[in-house]
Design a protein around this motif. Sequence first.
Motif, short mmCIF file in Angstrom:
data_model
loop_
_atom_site.label_atom_id
_atom_site.label_comp_id
_atom_site.label_asym_id
_atom_site.label_seq_id
_atom_site.Cartn_x
_atom_site.Cartn_y
_atom_site.Cartn_z
N LEU A 171 0.48 -1.36 0.07
CA LEU A 171 -0.41 -0.06 -0.08
C LEU A 171 1.27 1.24 -0.07
O LEU A 171 0.05 2.35 -0.92
CB LEU A 171 -0.73 0.15 1.17
N GLU A 172 2.19 0.92 0.74
CA GLU A 172 2.90 2.33 0.87
C GLU A 172 3.38 2.27 -0.72
O GLU A 172 3.61 3.79 -0.84
CB GLU A 172 3.56 2.51 2.05
N GLU A 173 3.57 1.22 -0.96
CA GLU A 173 4.66 1.67 -2.66
C GLU A 173 3.62 2.06 -2.99
O GLU A 173 3.95 2.58 -3.89
CB GLU A 173 5.15 0.18 -2.26
N MET A 174 2.66 1.96 -3.22
CA MET A 174 0.86 2.38 -4.75
C MET A 174 0.79 3.67 -4.48
O MET A 174 1.05 4.61 -4.73
CB MET A 174 0.19 1.46 -4.13
N GLN A 175 1.08 4.41 -2.66
CA GLN A 175 0.69 5.53 -2.99
C GLN A 175 1.82 6.56 -3.33
O GLN A 175 2.00 7.05 -3.48
CB GLN A 175 0.57 5.64 -1.13
N ARG A 176 3.66 5.97 -2.75
CA ARG A 176 4.17 6.49 -3.32
C ARG A 176 4.26 6.41 -5.02
O ARG A 176 4.21 7.68 -5.85
CB ARG A 176 6.10 5.76 -3.28
N MET A 177 4.42 5.25 -5.67
CA MET A 177 4.16 5.02 -6.98
C MET A 177 3.15 6.19 -7.94
O MET A 177 3.55 6.89 -8.95
CB MET A 177 3.79 3.77 -7.31
N LYS A 178 1.83 6.36 -7.37
CA LYS A 178 0.80 6.57 -8.15
C LYS A 178 1.50 8.35 -7.73
O LYS A 178 0.74 9.31 -9.02
CB LYS A 178 0.14 7.27 -7.17
N LYS A 179 2.46 9.10 -7.35
CA LYS A 179 2.89 10.31 -7.11
C LYS A 179 3.67 10.12 -8.33
O LYS A 179 4.27 11.17 -8.73
CB LYS A 179 3.57 10.34 -5.87
#
Length: 272
Positions: A171-179
């Motif tokens: 989830l944290e990876e997804m948050q970073r990657m979307k930005k």
Amino acid sequence: PRRARPRRMASWKRRRLEVNSGVRVKDALFNVESTPCIWLDALRELDDVMARLALLPSVAVDVEGQNLGHNGRATTIQIGTLQECYIIDLVALGMPPSLREFLEGSSPLKVCHGFSGDQINLIEQYNVDFSGAALFDTQVAVTAVPDFNGKPNLVDILRHFAEGVVPEAVLEEMQRMKKQLQFVDFFKRPLPVHVARYSCLDVIYLGAAAEAMQGQLDASGAQRVREESRYCGHWAKGSCYRPPNERVRQEKRKKGLVWSEEARDFVAKAKA
């Protein structure tokens, strides 16, 4: 005289009747946890995968591309479950019959998130008709679920409804990657692995969240979500087509554009 051997049907539909084990696909580009993510740019492999996935009750779907929505360009479709994820190269394959039937069909249920712009893109680019498609948009569903207080973005929805399924690190990876990947070039081939991974993360866990959401909806609520998940408007096809309302027409008239039923688009007044 010797009897001719009956010819085997070449249609991809025939393979729905075949044993589904041993489908030949390329080696996975990578794994997300234990889920293999596979790039598809060959028709035979795509047809095999579509025939197999069509037998499932639900599959998550997402689209990547440039400026998705009206006049955008779709480049890949991701289709996945917790067991497998496929990235379909639309640049190489276009919209083969097996993929079209899968998207337009009343089964399996296509779980998606914020899918209206994706639908518009596929309608315009490939003439896909979603009027009979079974869709479940989690962004629509979250408005009907009573106990959700987060934001209607994908990460918050997964964190709430797929708790214990999606690792917190993912989830944290997804948050970073979307930005970080807002302006990535999805036309680039080969698609960088970190971009492909970003694409897969949006679908692998989505089915688990949708299942939890459906458990909190009664039959009428689930039906309403399915109906509202299909884009209905002036870019749609079939029974989902709606002419633009007067407010939209007025806004376009200020820019010198009028609606053309023949073109199904806004055109310059001189051309109308």
